[in-house]
Design a protein around this motif. Sequence first.
Motif, PDB file in Angstrom:
ATOM      1  N   ILE A   4      40.291 -17.904  25.272  1.00 41.46           N
ATOM      2  CA  ILE A   4      39.379 -19.000  25.666  1.00 41.46           C
ATOM      3  C   ILE A   4      39.771 -20.290  25.214  1.00 41.46           C
ATOM      4  CG2 ILE A   4      37.451 -17.203  24.954  1.00 41.46           C
ATOM      5  CD1 ILE A   4      37.264 -18.920  21.994  1.00 41.46           C
ATOM      6  N   LEU A   5      39.580 -21.214  26.169  1.00 41.51           N
ATOM      7  CA  LEU A   5      39.826 -22.665  25.916  1.00 41.51           C
ATOM      8  C   LEU A   5      39.094 -23.402  24.779  1.00 41.51           C
ATOM      9  CD1 LEU A   5      41.753 -25.042  26.856  1.00 41.51           C
ATOM     10  CD2 LEU A   5      39.934 -25.440  28.898  1.00 41.51           C
ATOM     11  N   ILE A   6      39.662 -23.898  23.949  1.00 42.80           N
ATOM     12  CA  ILE A   6      38.994 -24.658  22.638  1.00 42.80           C
ATOM     13  C   ILE A   6      38.727 -25.953  22.954  1.00 42.80           C
ATOM     14  CG2 ILE A   6      39.007 -25.269  20.228  1.00 42.80           C
ATOM     15  CD1 ILE A   6      40.218 -22.671  19.716  1.00 42.80           C
ATOM     16  N   ASP A   7      37.499 -26.551  23.121  1.00 43.88           N
ATOM     17  CA  ASP A   7      37.513 -27.956  23.525  1.00 43.88           C
ATOM     18  C   ASP A   7      38.150 -29.063  22.316  1.00 43.88           C
ATOM     19  OD1 ASP A   7      36.683 -30.618  24.427  1.00 43.88           O
ATOM     20  OD2 ASP A   7      34.563 -29.818  24.898  1.00 43.88           O
ATOM     21  N   ASP A   8      38.706 -29.960  22.966  1.00 51.12           N
ATOM     22  CA  ASP A   8      39.430 -30.970  21.901  1.00 51.12           C
ATOM     23  C   ASP A   8      38.253 -31.623  21.071  1.00 51.12           C
ATOM     24  OD1 ASP A   8      41.821 -30.523  22.972  1.00 51.12           O
ATOM     25  OD2 ASP A   8      42.016 -32.306  24.537  1.00 51.12           O
ATOM     26  N   ILE A 146      37.586 -22.753  15.826  1.00 49.29           N
ATOM     27  CA  ILE A 146      38.213 -24.244  15.883  1.00 49.29           C
ATOM     28  C   ILE A 146      39.913 -23.828  16.145  1.00 49.29           C
ATOM     29  CG2 ILE A 146      36.486 -25.280  14.703  1.00 49.29           C
ATOM     30  CD1 ILE A 146      38.173 -24.722  12.134  1.00 49.29           C
ATOM     31  N   GLY A 147      40.244 -22.592  16.269  1.00 49.61           N
ATOM     32  CA  GLY A 147      41.686 -22.395  16.103  1.00 49.61           C
ATOM     33  C   GLY A 147      41.880 -21.025  16.354  1.00 49.61           C
ATOM     34  N   LYS A 148      43.435 -20.668  16.352  1.00 47.65           N
ATOM     35  CA  LYS A 148      43.808 -19.547  16.727  1.00 47.65           C
ATOM     36  C   LYS A 148      45.085 -18.990  16.013  1.00 47.65           C
ATOM     37  CE  LYS A 148      45.193 -16.159  20.512  1.00 47.65           C
ATOM     38  NZ  LYS A 148      45.166 -16.070  21.906  1.00 47.65           N
ATOM     39  N   VAL A 149      45.207 -18.017  15.280  1.00 49.24           N
ATOM     40  CA  VAL A 149      46.562 -17.466  14.609  1.00 49.24           C
ATOM     41  C   VAL A 149      47.418 -17.244  15.489  1.00 49.24           C
ATOM     42  CG1 VAL A 149      47.120 -16.008  12.888  1.00 49.24           C
ATOM     43  CG2 VAL A 149      44.965 -16.891  12.514  1.00 49.24           C
ATOM     44  N   ARG A 173      41.989 -12.888  16.187  1.00 44.06           N
ATOM     45  CA  ARG A 173      43.147 -14.097  15.830  1.00 44.06           C
ATOM     46  C   ARG A 173      42.215 -15.380  15.681  1.00 44.06           C
ATOM     47  NH1 ARG A 173      48.353 -13.960  19.550  1.00 44.06           N
ATOM     48  NH2 ARG A 173      46.432 -13.183  21.149  1.00 44.06           N
ATOM     49  N   TYR A 174      41.089 -15.563  16.334  1.00 44.43           N
ATOM     50  CA  TYR A 174      40.471 -16.727  16.225  1.00 44.43           C
ATOM     51  C   TYR A 174      39.685 -16.924  15.020  1.00 44.43           C
ATOM     52  CZ  TYR A 174      41.185 -17.448  21.411  1.00 44.43           C
ATOM     53  OH  TYR A 174      41.689 -17.359  22.675  1.00 44.43           O
TER      54      TYR A 174
END
Length: 268
Positions: A4-8, A146-149, A173-174
């Motif tokens: 998935i694309l995480i918005d800035d 907010i992130g991914k391992v 992993r998210y």
Amino acid sequence: MSDILIDDRIRDWVFLPIIIVMFMIQMFRGLLTKYMDNKKTSQKVTSKAQVSEMIDKNITQQSQRLARLHGLLPDHSFKMKRAHLCDNKSGILTKASEKPAKDPMQSMSMMNPAAMADMLKQNLSGIVFMALQYQWVSYFFSGFVIGKVPFPLTQKFRTMLQRGVDVQNLDVRYISSISIYFVLLFGGLQKIQQLMFGDDTDEFVDDTQMQMQMQMMGMPAMPSFGQQNDPGKLFIAERTRLEGVKHTFELNKSQDKAIKSLKRFLIQ
């Protein structure tokens, strides 16, 4: 499930506010605790036991500070300070280790109710700060990813990394915002505080982290320095630890690293 694309904007309006607010709350609590401790120590000491306890505590802190920050001193300065503490005849730790052990019954009878009340207040304040921070993060930022391992994980990590995000098909992993809160609470902000506020904050950070972990597990707080029945063993352990330190001046390391980096740059 695909990536998935995480918005800035999640970084700007979720991740950074959590870090900034938690950092400010921790520092406020640290400065408040330090202020209260200084206010207590500024009061008149009325008994010999209190004077002896303060002296023993200062000696231990001096030894621990030298063992932790020895790399900032040149060789001759470190040897002089270590000899001042660990010399077989005139060392401060050597003399302090010769003190007789305290009677456990006498130590129990000399326990200060005011000190026990202060310890209880400190533990309660820690619980209140943790609850307020958790409620704030849950209310404003629950449900954000907010992130991914960058490495694979098993499904056992889902409950730890994705609290507040109930999506079973989401890659394990998210990381959710609430999980980041726990990561920052139990180890993410301590090093930043140590770098910014120096040695005085190190002791507060270590004590705060230990108390938070014990509170989460339902364990009672550790006894203070004055409740140790045999301070001589403590000084012997500090002396052994300090004598085993392998000193290396950090400035010499930095010079070697700079020379190696310069050589590598010139070769290229």
